[in-house]
Design a protein around this motif. Structure first.
Motif, PDB file in Angstrom:
ATOM      1  N   UNK A 123      63.093   8.553 102.517  1.00 41.49           N
ATOM      2  CA  UNK A 123      64.350   8.764 101.978  1.00 41.49           C
ATOM      3  C   UNK A 123      64.714  10.061 102.388  1.00 41.49           C
ATOM      4  N   UNK A 124      65.866  10.055 101.402  1.00 41.38           N
ATOM      5  CA  UNK A 124      66.740  11.337 101.986  1.00 41.38           C
ATOM      6  C   UNK A 124      66.857  11.431 100.516  1.00 41.38           C
ATOM      7  N   UNK A 125      66.583  10.163  99.084  1.00 45.22           N
ATOM      8  CA  UNK A 125      66.319  10.388  97.720  1.00 45.22           C
ATOM      9  C   UNK A 125      65.205   9.667  97.413  1.00 45.22           C
ATOM     10  N   UNK A 126      63.800  10.313  98.008  1.00 44.41           N
ATOM     11  CA  UNK A 126      62.685   9.798  96.638  1.00 44.41           C
ATOM     12  C   UNK A 126      62.920   9.489  95.822  1.00 44.41           C
ATOM     13  N   UNK A 127      63.154  10.295  94.681  1.00 41.26           N
ATOM     14  CA  UNK A 127      63.335  10.006  92.964  1.00 41.26           C
ATOM     15  C   UNK A 127      64.018   8.963  92.409  1.00 41.26           C
ATOM     16  N   UNK A 128      64.507   7.923  93.685  1.00 42.69           N
ATOM     17  CA  UNK A 128      65.365   7.115  93.020  1.00 42.69           C
ATOM     18  C   UNK A 128      64.074   5.487  93.661  1.00 42.69           C
ATOM     19  N   UNK A 129      63.603   5.814  94.223  1.00 46.59           N
ATOM     20  CA  UNK A 129      62.195   5.168  94.248  1.00 46.59           C
ATOM     21  C   UNK A 129      61.271   5.301  93.616  1.00 46.59           C
ATOM     22  N   UNK A 130      61.047   6.352  92.818  1.00 44.44           N
ATOM     23  CA  UNK A 130      59.828   6.801  92.177  1.00 44.44           C
ATOM     24  C   UNK A 130      59.905   4.687  90.808  1.00 44.44           C
ATOM     25  N   UNK A 131      60.630   4.684  90.401  1.00 38.65           N
ATOM     26  CA  UNK A 131      60.169   3.361  89.621  1.00 38.65           C
ATOM     27  C   UNK A 131      59.750   2.577  89.816  1.00 38.65           C
ATOM     28  N   UNK A 132      60.673   1.945  91.200  1.00 34.46           N
ATOM     29  CA  UNK A 132      59.979   1.452  91.547  1.00 34.46           C
ATOM     30  C   UNK A 132      58.056   0.493  92.359  1.00 34.46           C
ATOM     31  N   UNK A 133      57.921   2.469  92.816  1.00 38.27           N
ATOM     32  CA  UNK A 133      56.619   2.872  93.239  1.00 38.27           C
ATOM     33  C   UNK A 133      56.029   2.314  92.392  1.00 38.27           C
ATOM     34  N   UNK A 134      56.932   3.257  90.567  1.00 41.05           N
ATOM     35  CA  UNK A 134      55.667   2.923  89.509  1.00 41.05           C
ATOM     36  C   UNK A 134      55.659   1.328  89.130  1.00 41.05           C
ATOM     37  N   UNK A 135      56.522   0.770  89.455  1.00 45.44           N
ATOM     38  CA  UNK A 135      56.022  -1.139  88.732  1.00 45.44           C
ATOM     39  C   UNK A 135      55.330  -1.746  89.447  1.00 45.44           C
ATOM     40  N   UNK A 136      55.178  -1.217  91.127  1.00 48.15           N
ATOM     41  CA  UNK A 136      54.270  -2.413  91.584  1.00 48.15           C
ATOM     42  C   UNK A 136      52.755  -1.603  91.353  1.00 48.15           C
ATOM     43  N   UNK A 137      52.404  -0.134  91.332  1.00 50.59           N
ATOM     44  CA  UNK A 137      51.464  -0.119  90.648  1.00 50.59           C
ATOM     45  C   UNK A 137      51.159  -0.415  89.732  1.00 50.59           C
ATOM     46  N   UNK A 138      52.130  -0.265  88.582  1.00 46.94           N
ATOM     47  CA  UNK A 138      52.009  -1.183  86.957  1.00 46.94           C
ATOM     48  C   UNK A 138      51.230  -2.143  87.283  1.00 46.94           C
ATOM     49  N   UNK A 139      51.698  -2.878  87.621  1.00 44.78           N
ATOM     50  CA  UNK A 139      51.410  -4.566  88.323  1.00 44.78           C
ATOM     51  C   UNK A 139      50.152  -4.729  88.725  1.00 44.78           C
ATOM     52  N   UNK A 140      49.732  -4.023  89.808  1.00 43.56           N
ATOM     53  CA  UNK A 140      48.603  -3.520  90.597  1.00 43.56           C
ATOM     54  C   UNK A 140      47.026  -3.362  89.556  1.00 43.56           C
ATOM     55  N   UNK A 141      47.083  -2.429  88.955  1.00 39.70           N
ATOM     56  CA  UNK A 141      46.539  -2.274  87.273  1.00 39.70           C
ATOM     57  C   UNK A 141      45.955  -2.855  86.422  1.00 39.70           C
ATOM     58  N   UNK A 142      47.364  -3.801  85.783  1.00 41.02           N
ATOM     59  CA  UNK A 142      47.471  -5.015  84.758  1.00 41.02           C
ATOM     60  C   UNK A 142      45.663  -5.838  85.657  1.00 41.02           C
ATOM     61  N   UNK A 143      46.929  -6.199  86.807  1.00 44.69           N
ATOM     62  CA  UNK A 143      46.431  -7.208  87.461  1.00 44.69           C
ATOM     63  C   UNK A 143      44.851  -7.026  87.798  1.00 44.69           C
ATOM     64  N   UNK A 144      44.420  -5.985  87.816  1.00 44.88           N
ATOM     65  CA  UNK A 144      42.941  -5.688  89.047  1.00 44.88           C
ATOM     66  C   UNK A 144      42.116  -5.443  86.928  1.00 44.88           C
ATOM     67  N   UNK A 145      42.336  -5.227  86.299  1.00 43.01           N
ATOM     68  CA  UNK A 145      41.842  -4.405  85.179  1.00 43.01           C
ATOM     69  C   UNK A 145      41.849  -6.031  84.226  1.00 43.01           C
ATOM     70  N   UNK A 146      42.526  -7.075  84.763  1.00 42.41           N
ATOM     71  CA  UNK A 146      42.496  -8.811  84.175  1.00 42.41           C
ATOM     72  C   UNK A 146      41.828  -9.605  84.604  1.00 42.41           C
ATOM     73  N   UNK A 147      42.008 -10.055  85.584  1.00 40.97           N
ATOM     74  CA  UNK A 147      40.718 -10.400  86.433  1.00 40.97           C
ATOM     75  C   UNK A 147      38.947  -9.420  87.005  1.00 40.97           C
ATOM     76  N   UNK A 148      39.600  -8.063  86.955  1.00 44.41           N
ATOM     77  CA  UNK A 148      38.075  -7.622  86.520  1.00 44.41           C
ATOM     78  C   UNK A 148      36.730  -8.118  85.738  1.00 44.41           C
ATOM     79  N   UNK A 149      37.575  -7.816  84.121  1.00 41.46           N
ATOM     80  CA  UNK A 149      37.989  -7.997  82.495  1.00 41.46           C
ATOM     81  C   UNK A 149      37.016  -9.797  82.230  1.00 41.46           C
ATOM     82  N   UNK A 150      37.979 -10.483  83.270  1.00 42.63           N
ATOM     83  CA  UNK A 150      37.922 -11.837  83.442  1.00 42.63           C
ATOM     84  C   UNK A 150      36.718 -12.536  83.951  1.00 42.63           C
ATOM     85  N   UNK A 151      36.365 -12.394  85.020  1.00 41.96           N
ATOM     86  CA  UNK A 151      35.047 -12.472  86.073  1.00 41.96           C
ATOM     87  C   UNK A 151      34.124 -12.041  85.626  1.00 41.96           C
TER      88      UNK A 151
END
Length: 344
Positions: A123-151
């Motif tokens: 894209x010509x304006x990658x800056x606008x995609x940073x919050x979206x990519x950060x959101x999916x990364x944050x979900x990935x981190x929390x889900x992985x930590x919770x699943x690992x801690x629970x199992x």
């Protein structure tokens, strides 16, 4: 005195006063000193009230284009990180849950780094995609930590923290690999990772404002649901609540708040654990009270920390993440010791 939804009006007023005072101090502090009275008069002059500004053109530009957006950004980022931390603690029923420790911040950092390095290819304006990519990364981190801690660890407080540390380390390693692939962006990414607020002024505010509003509004509306979850899943189900659905909504909103903050400020640790614990001591364990008061105190806290970061070694400036680490690490140890004593 409490409001109709459990809001302690007195502490909310104190939080608002602290936020306003911190904001005025943050705007006035710096090499070119501006008095609080002159700042207020200039801001009023921007409204159709017939008030004349006492500032010169240069002082007005310094105020409006540099200091004011930095203070606004500090208030927004502080509110987002603190409220996300309080929500994570409520949904996991864990006093040590925090965006930084759960892997949310590291995941958001990885997502943002991927866009910084490779976004220009798509894209010509990658800056606008940073919050979206950060959101999916944050979900990935929390889900992985919770699943690992629970199992793997049984789901206890220590297990979740250790899982969060492991996931954060892995995601940070992946982030380092991505940085090396984008060597041209390395200096900018490192500066961003250390945490800071004075980068792109009002553009950063406009970039994260929609995500911040959605994340905070959803979390504030979920205060009553978090209070019901605190009763236990069986009791919550008997009251007509779907605990799994509530967790998905709260985790998603808290991850969105974390991602919005990280996308513009970098990795600023411990805000999400320090502020909610202090607020809980003040207002009690009711999340309908904790979350709105945390918004105010979180904003005030980071504005004050930013003042320290840019004045302590003036004319140089400390990364704000360094200051929060100095303040938050001893606080975390204190909470950990208190939690262990209560569980034994």
């Amino acid at each position: 005195m409490k409001g109709g939804v459990g809001l302690p009006v007195g502490w909310a007023a104190v939080g608002l006063a602290a936020l306003v005072a911190a904001g005025l101090f943050g705007i006035s502090a710096g090499a070119a000193s501006l008095s609080a009275a002159d700042i207020v008069r200039h801001l009023l002059s921007l409204l159709p009230l017939g008030v004349e500004s006492p500032l010169t053109e240069r002082q007005a530009a310094l105020l409006v284009e540099l200091r004011l957006p930095r203070v606004v950004m500090g208030a927004i980022v502080g509110a987002l990180l603190a409220t996300a931390g309080g929500a994570y603690q409520g949904v996991f029923r864990n006093p040590l849950a925090d965006p930084f420790l759960l892997g949310a911040a590291a995941g958001a950092g990885l997502g943002a780094t991927l866009i910084m390095v490779f976004g220009q290819e798509f894209t010509d304006s990658p800056r606008a995609l940073v919050p979206v990519a950060a959101f999916f990364g944050a979900l990935l981190g929390v889900a992985a930590a919770y699943l690992l801690g629970s199992t793997a660890g049984g789901g206890g407080t220590a297990s979740l923290v250790l899982a969060g540390v492991a996931v954060s380390s892995f995601l940070s390693a992946a982030q380092t690999l991505v940085q090396q692939l984008g060597i041209d962006q390395l200096q900018r990414i490192y500066a961003w990772l250390l945490g800071g607020l004075g980068r792109d002024g009002w553009n950063d505010v406009r970039l994260i404002a929609p995500y911040a509003v959605v994340g905070l509004v959803v979390l504030l509306l979920c205060g009553y649901l978090l209070d019901m979850l605190a009763l236990g899943d069986d009791k919550a189900v008997s009251l007509g609540l779907n605990p799994a659905a509530v967790r998905i909504v709260v985790i998603s909103a808290a991850s969105l708040a974390t991602a919005a903050a990280v996308s513009v400020s970098g990795l600023i640790g411990f805000v999400g654990i320090v502020v909610p614990h202090v607020v809980r001591r003040l207002v009690g364990s009711n999340y309908r009270a904790i979350l709105p008061v945390t918004v105010l105190f979180g904003g005030a806290f980071l504005v004050v920390v930013d003042i320290v970061a840019r004045t302590l070694v003036s004319p140089a400036e400390l990364p704000i993440g360094v200051v929060t680490a100095f303040l938050g690490a001893p606080f975390f140890v204190l909470i950990l010791r208190t939690t262990r004593h209560r569980s034994t």
